[in-house]
Design an enzyme around this catalytic site. Structure first.
Site, PDB file in Angstrom:
ATOM      1  N   ARG A 172       0.845  -1.192   0.000  1.00 33.52           N
ATOM      2  CA  ARG A 172       0.000   0.000   0.000  1.00 33.52           C
ATOM      3  C   ARG A 172       0.878   1.238   0.000  1.00 33.52           C
ATOM      4  O   ARG A 172       0.587   2.230  -0.659  1.00 33.52           O
ATOM      5  CB  ARG A 172      -0.937   0.018   1.207  1.00 33.52           C
ATOM      6  CG  ARG A 172      -1.665   1.361   1.364  1.00 33.52           C
ATOM      7  CD  ARG A 172      -2.761   1.361   2.407  1.00 33.52           C
ATOM      8  NE  ARG A 172      -2.426   0.648   3.608  1.00 33.52           N
ATOM      9  CZ  ARG A 172      -1.640   1.119   4.584  1.00 33.52           C
ATOM     10  NH1 ARG A 172      -1.061   2.314   4.470  1.00 33.52           N
ATOM     11  NH2 ARG A 172      -1.422   0.402   5.667  1.00 33.52           N
ATOM     12  N   TYR A 216     -16.761  16.581 -16.064  1.00 31.11           N
ATOM     13  CA  TYR A 216     -17.155  15.185 -15.982  1.00 31.11           C
ATOM     14  C   TYR A 216     -18.157  14.996 -14.850  1.00 31.11           C
ATOM     15  O   TYR A 216     -17.993  15.531 -13.757  1.00 31.11           O
ATOM     16  CB  TYR A 216     -15.905  14.330 -15.760  1.00 31.11           C
ATOM     17  CG  TYR A 216     -16.180  12.909 -15.367  1.00 31.11           C
ATOM     18  CD1 TYR A 216     -17.045  12.107 -16.119  1.00 31.11           C
ATOM     19  CD2 TYR A 216     -15.586  12.357 -14.244  1.00 31.11           C
ATOM     20  CE1 TYR A 216     -17.301  10.808 -15.753  1.00 31.11           C
ATOM     21  CE2 TYR A 216     -15.829  11.048 -13.878  1.00 31.11           C
ATOM     22  CZ  TYR A 216     -16.695  10.276 -14.625  1.00 31.11           C
ATOM     23  OH  TYR A 216     -16.951   8.980 -14.255  1.00 31.11           O
ATOM     24  N   ASP A 226      -7.331  18.846 -15.203  1.00 30.18           N
ATOM     25  CA  ASP A 226      -7.619  17.475 -15.626  1.00 30.18           C
ATOM     26  C   ASP A 226      -7.189  17.359 -17.083  1.00 30.18           C
ATOM     27  O   ASP A 226      -7.803  17.948 -17.978  1.00 30.18           O
ATOM     28  CB  ASP A 226      -9.111  17.187 -15.469  1.00 30.18           C
ATOM     29  CG  ASP A 226      -9.474  15.735 -15.763  1.00 30.18           C
ATOM     30  OD1 ASP A 226      -8.765  15.091 -16.555  1.00 30.18           O
ATOM     31  OD2 ASP A 226     -10.472  15.253 -15.207  1.00 30.18           O
ATOM     32  N   LYS A 271      -8.213   5.968 -19.459  1.00 26.94           N
ATOM     33  CA  LYS A 271      -8.539   6.452 -20.782  1.00 26.94           C
ATOM     34  C   LYS A 271      -7.332   6.337 -21.717  1.00 26.94           C
ATOM     35  O   LYS A 271      -6.873   5.235 -21.998  1.00 26.94           O
ATOM     36  CB  LYS A 271      -9.062   7.886 -20.666  1.00 26.94           C
ATOM     37  CG  LYS A 271     -10.126   8.089 -19.589  1.00 26.94           C
ATOM     38  CD  LYS A 271     -11.318   7.163 -19.708  1.00 26.94           C
ATOM     39  CE  LYS A 271     -12.522   7.572 -18.861  1.00 26.94           C
ATOM     40  NZ  LYS A 271     -12.310   7.567 -17.402  1.00 26.94           N
TER      41      LYS A 271
END
Length: 387
Positions: free
Chosen positions: A56, A109, A181, A206
């Site tokens: 982690r 978005y 973004d 993406k």
């Protein structure tokens, strides 16, 4: 962790393939291994090998991706997450406290809007909407407790363009962070940090991944102190990219440049077809000279990307019908894969903004133009639109 700063002597295509992805020193493998491991042997209490103790906190495969991300964006620190929204959540928890304010775009978005509207607002963070393509509107939206200006450029789904350098000047003068973004553009087409942004956000699902087979997110920053703060929260909150997901994103990044060139070429042709079609009322593509943000996009982007949106003559049902009639364009959410996708934002990706200032037109269709033969894609769209 070692300095992730990119080597300025190397070009993007070289960095995409080599930065952070040196041959494995143990075996000579030219592709970084997938370290599918949770914990690491220590040489005595606190004696860590390479700084790894628990995956982690850090994992060698994720480290390779994070170094690569930093190099591609020209940043000091890259961080990889389980999704784009996980990256956004970590950033907001790091930057903000109850009572703080964020300016968000009027074309964002739906998931980002939902995060602000339904999640962070519950712990006292305020937000307001501005047209980020208008620097004066953004300046007017600032408040005494504003801590960040949030920008998507190109935006989702209306392909709006914001002048990153102009907004960076506003943010710097006001003493706030500029967050960009960069998902639609990718670092190959646009470099927000070089234009003055403080933080770059990606959904690596993406274009970075590029093959519709992984979900991931990323943050890249140019400030070491902010990078350390984000890394602390990344570890404390735990929404990290797993090793196989990190490996898949790295695999995709190797071909990012050539894919984005083809996406952009195909999207330009698709936008030309749509602009001349009698069943199309309006086309949104920053590569077209009549687009309101074309000059800014031409200044800050290498090419105009693979996303195209358009409004259909006949209203919402006509738009839905177009989505249902395509054969090569697959009806589905997400974007940025090698295959072409089509969707109805109002009923799909942006349903969460219905009734808000960010509501999208009901007759809007969004395309993620893939890298198939452009002739086949044009034939498919022509058939779906009809005459």
């Amino acid at each position: 962790m070692s300095d992730q700063h990119a080597q300025p002597s190397q070009h993007f295509e070289t960095l995409a393939i080599h930065a952070g992805q040196e041959p494995d020193p143990a075996t000579g493998a030219v592709v970084p291994p997938i370290y599918q491991v949770s914990t690491y042997k220590q040489d005595g209490v606190g004696g860590l090998r390479g700084g790894y103790e628990y995956s982690r906190s850090a994992n060698p495969t994720r480290t390779a991706l994070e170094h690569n991300l930093a190099a591609l964006e020209g940043g000091r620190r890259g961080l990889a997450f389980a999704s784009g929204l996980a990256a956004e959540d970590c950033l907001l928890r790091t930057l903000l406290a109850p009572g703080d304010h964020v300016v968000i775009p009027n074309d964002a978005y739906g998931g980002t809007f939902r995060l602000f509207d339904k999640v962070v607002s519950r712990w006292g963070v305020e937000w307001s909407v501005a047209d980020t393509s208008d620097p004066a509107a953004v300046r007017a939206a600032l408040r005494p407790r504003t801590k960040a200006i949030w920008v998507e450029t190109p935006s989702n789904p209306l392909l709006g363009i914001s002048d990153i350098a102009a907004l960076a000047d506003i943010a710097r003068t006001a003493g706030v962070r500029l967050v960009v973004d960069n998902t639609f553009a990718s670092p190959y087409l646009q470099q927000p940090l070089a234009l003055g942004a403080d933080v770059v956000v990606h959904s690596t699902t993406k274009y970075m991944g590029g093959h519709s087979d992984v979900v991931g997110g990323a943050l890249v920053v140019g400030d070491d102190t902010l990078g350390e703060e984000l890394a602390y929260h990344q570890n404390a909150m735990g929404a990290i990219a797993g090793p196989f997901d990190a490996w898949l994103v790295m695999r995709g990044i190797k071909t990012l440049a050539v894919r984005m060139d083809r996406h952009s070429e195909n999207a330009t042709r698709v936008a030309e077809l749509l602009a001349s079609h009698p069943k199309v009322a309006e086309v949104f593509y920053p590569g077209r000279p009549e687009h309101a943000g074309h000059e800014v996009a031409a200044k800050q982007m290498r090419a105009f990307g693979g996303m195209v949106s358009f409004r259909v003559v006949g209203g919402e049902q006509a738009a839905v019908d177009v989505c249902d009639r395509t054969e090569l364009f697959t009806l589905g959410e997400s974007l940025g894969g090698v295959e072409s996708l089509i969707e109805h934002p109002g009923r799909m990706t942006h349903a969460s903004v219905a009734g808000s200032a960010l509501e999208v037109p009901a007759d809007l269709v969004r395309l993620s133009v893939g890298i198939e033969s452009i002739d086949d894609l044009l034939t498919d769209l022509t058939g779906a639109l009809g005459r």
